[in-house]
Design an enzyme around this catalytic site. Structure first.
Site, PDB file in Angstrom:
ATOM      1  N   TYR A 129       0.302  -1.240   0.007  1.00 54.84           N
ATOM      2  CA  TYR A 129       0.139  -0.294   0.166  1.00 54.84           C
ATOM      3  C   TYR A 129       1.261   1.504  -0.031  1.00 54.84           C
ATOM      4  O   TYR A 129       0.618   2.153  -0.794  1.00 54.84           O
ATOM      5  CB  TYR A 129      -0.984   0.083   1.360  1.00 54.84           C
TER       6      TYR A 129
ATOM      7  N   GLY B 244     -15.730   1.986 -16.717  1.00 54.24           N
ATOM      8  CA  GLY B 244     -13.616   1.229 -16.505  1.00 54.24           C
ATOM      9  C   GLY B 244     -14.328   0.294 -14.962  1.00 54.24           C
ATOM     10  O   GLY B 244     -12.992   0.118 -14.092  1.00 54.24           O
TER      11      GLY B 244
ATOM     12  N   SER C 243     -14.803  -3.552 -14.391  1.00 53.24           N
ATOM     13  CA  SER C 243     -15.253  -4.531 -14.580  1.00 53.24           C
ATOM     14  C   SER C 243     -16.236  -5.500 -14.289  1.00 53.24           C
ATOM     15  O   SER C 243     -17.049  -6.514 -14.461  1.00 53.24           O
ATOM     16  CB  SER C 243     -14.278  -6.077 -13.812  1.00 53.24           C
TER      17      SER C 243
ATOM     18  N   HIS D  93     -14.614   1.983  -1.479  1.00 52.21           N
ATOM     19  CA  HIS D  93     -13.699   0.842  -1.474  1.00 52.21           C
ATOM     20  C   HIS D  93     -13.079   1.743  -0.496  1.00 52.21           C
ATOM     21  O   HIS D  93     -12.142   1.749   0.012  1.00 52.21           O
ATOM     22  CB  HIS D  93     -13.325   0.183  -2.524  1.00 52.21           C
TER      23      HIS D  93
HETATM   24  N1  APR Z   1     -10.516   2.869 -19.808  1.00 53.69           N
HETATM   25  C1  APR Z   1     -12.070   2.368 -20.012  1.00 53.69           C
HETATM   26  N2  APR Z   1     -11.888   1.367 -19.072  1.00 53.69           N
HETATM   27  C2  APR Z   1     -10.467   0.396 -19.492  1.00 53.69           C
HETATM   28  C3  APR Z   1      -9.481   1.005 -19.445  1.00 53.69           C
HETATM   29  C4  APR Z   1      -9.624   2.217 -19.656  1.00 53.69           C
HETATM   30  N3  APR Z   1      -8.435   2.923 -20.678  1.00 53.69           N
HETATM   31  N4  APR Z   1      -8.571   0.118 -19.596  1.00 53.69           N
HETATM   32  C5  APR Z   1      -9.042  -1.165 -18.494  1.00 53.69           C
HETATM   33  N5  APR Z   1     -10.673  -0.397 -18.853  1.00 53.69           N
HETATM   34  C6  APR Z   1     -11.335  -1.748 -18.130  1.00 53.69           C
HETATM   35  C7  APR Z   1     -11.455  -3.197 -18.235  1.00 53.69           C
HETATM   36  O1  APR Z   1     -11.201  -3.798 -19.238  1.00 53.69           O
HETATM   37  C8  APR Z   1     -11.759  -3.525 -16.968  1.00 53.69           C
HETATM   38  O2  APR Z   1     -12.795  -4.158 -17.171  1.00 53.69           O
HETATM   39  O3  APR Z   1     -12.037  -1.680 -16.230  1.00 53.69           O
HETATM   40  C9  APR Z   1     -11.925  -2.218 -15.452  1.00 53.69           C
HETATM   41  C10 APR Z   1     -10.841  -2.368 -14.761  1.00 53.69           C
HETATM   42  O4  APR Z   1     -11.580  -3.417 -13.871  1.00 53.69           O
HETATM   43  P1  APR Z   1     -10.627  -3.804 -12.545  1.00 53.69           P
HETATM   44  O5  APR Z   1      -9.196  -4.029 -12.460  1.00 53.69           O
HETATM   45  O6  APR Z   1     -11.253  -5.553 -11.616  1.00 53.69           O
HETATM   46  O7  APR Z   1     -11.004  -2.721 -11.484  1.00 53.69           O
HETATM   47  P2  APR Z   1     -12.689  -3.005 -10.551  1.00 53.69           P
HETATM   48  O8  APR Z   1     -13.744  -3.431 -11.140  1.00 53.69           O
HETATM   49  O9  APR Z   1     -12.606  -1.340 -10.130  1.00 53.69           O
HETATM   50  O10 APR Z   1     -12.648  -3.484  -9.279  1.00 53.69           O
HETATM   51  C11 APR Z   1     -13.191  -3.227  -8.815  1.00 53.69           C
HETATM   52  O11 APR Z   1     -11.935  -4.950  -7.264  1.00 53.69           O
HETATM   53  O12 APR Z   1      -9.939  -5.524  -6.332  1.00 53.69           O
HETATM   54  C12 APR Z   1     -10.748  -4.684  -6.329  1.00 53.69           C
HETATM   55  O13 APR Z   1     -11.117  -3.249  -4.343  1.00 53.69           O
HETATM   56  C13 APR Z   1     -10.938  -3.177  -5.908  1.00 53.69           C
HETATM   57  O14 APR Z   1     -12.057  -1.426  -5.700  1.00 53.69           O
HETATM   58  C14 APR Z   1     -11.883  -2.733  -6.812  1.00 53.69           C
HETATM   59  C15 APR Z   1     -12.513  -2.966  -7.663  1.00 53.69           C
END
Ligand code: APR
Length: 261
Positions: free
Chosen positions: A79, A202, A204, A131
């Site tokens: 972190y 952005g 998943s 979060h």
């Molecule tokens: N623009 C838009 N989307 C993007 C880009 C971009 N430049 N680059 C990547 N992505 C998309 C990916 O395709 C993916 O679907 O952003 C998403 C990122 O997904 P994660 O990494 O899973 O992030 P998130 O959804 O915020 O994760 C949720 O998981 O690990 C935990 O606590 C953490 O808050 C986080 C939570």
């Protein structure tokens, strides 16, 4: 029944007539729901997908209370490293565009899974950080908060002690298996169920309860717009899908809304 989906990979080919356009034009209450992909163009890694943090590291070793109990030094070092990345990052055009939307809608609620504080840095107000935030450390015993920068300056190698009770400091984020901060999800769910326009950007859409906000908004009849470089498990709920990087797609979406008047 949901209407046919609009797909765009440039943001330039969005329609100027039709029922979706009318819904976008009439939208008074909006919610922006963001994830790690929003900050990709600010130089911060996502968790999942190519090059994502969870490709190189295991969440159960770094982002759970059990990992912290087992190996507080490793968790703290990770972190401290992430905080240093965040401290050097600045909002990108997508964060700035979203901040600009506060003047556009009667109400705009930003809900984020990101702990990087970049919505706030861009000027968004009333942001719901589902979060938590990496900007602060928190005592794992008495919950006293301290800026992460000060805590890391005291020690980047192991969790420093709380000046008040000597408890171990931890980042003020939500780990897997932990409750979301009190009332924050409820407020986000309420805004999502009342939204006329819901932008999911952005994320998943795989981590619950956060991802459930997309389902709430879709069920409640919001115009759902998804911005992501790739499809997600909830893409089918989106009325408009913009396939591309947030820093390009969100400003393009803003220009489209501007043109609608
Ligand atoms: N623009 C838009 N989307 C993007 C880009 C971009 N430049 N680059 C990547 N992505 C998309 C990916 O395709 C993916 O679907 O952003 C998403 C990122 O997904 P994660 O990494 O899973 O992030 P998130 O959804 O915020 O994760 C949720 O998981 O690990 C935990 O606590 C953490 O808050 C986080 C939570």
């Amino acid at each position: 029944m949901r209407q046919a989906r609009i797909e765009s990979s440039t943001g330039l080919d969005l329609p100027t007539t039709g029922s979706m356009v009318e819904r976008a034009r009439a939208a008074r209450r909006a919610v922006v729901f963001s994830g790690a992909g929003l900050s990709k163009e600010s130089g911060l890694d996502t968790f999942r997908g190519p090059g994502g943090l969870w490709e190189r590291m295991r969440p159960e070793d770094l982002a759970t209370p059990q990992a912290f109990a087992r190996d507080p030094e490793t968790v703290w070092r990770w972190y401290a490293w992430r905080w240093q990345q965040v401290a050097g990052a600045t909002p990108n055009p997508a964060h700035r565009e979203i901040a600009r939307w506060e003047g556009r809608f009667e109400s705009l609620q930003v809900v984020t899974q990101n702990v990087d504080g970049l919505h706030l840095a861009a000027g968004s107000t009333g942001v719901l950080e589902l979060h938590g935030t990496i900007a602060f450390a928190r005592c794992s015993v008495c919950s006293r908060r301290e800026p992460m920068g000060e805590a890391v300056a005291r020690s980047a190698q192991e969790p420093p002690r709380c000046p008040a009770c000597s408890g171990c400091l931890r980042p003020d984020v939500v780990w897997f298996g932990e409750q979301l901060p009190e009332g924050v999800f409820e407020a986000a769910a309420e805004a999502s169920s009342a939204a006329h326009l819901f932008l999911t950007v952005g994320t998943s859409a795989t981590v619950y309860p956060a991802a459930g906000l997309i389902e709430i908004a879709a069920r409640s009849g919001a115009l759902v717009i998804e911005v992501n470089v790739e499809p997600t498990p909830l893409s089918d709920l989106a009325d408009v899908r913009m396939a591309g990087p947030a820093a390009e797609m969100v400003p393009a979406l803003g220009r489209w809304l501007d043109r609608l008047g």
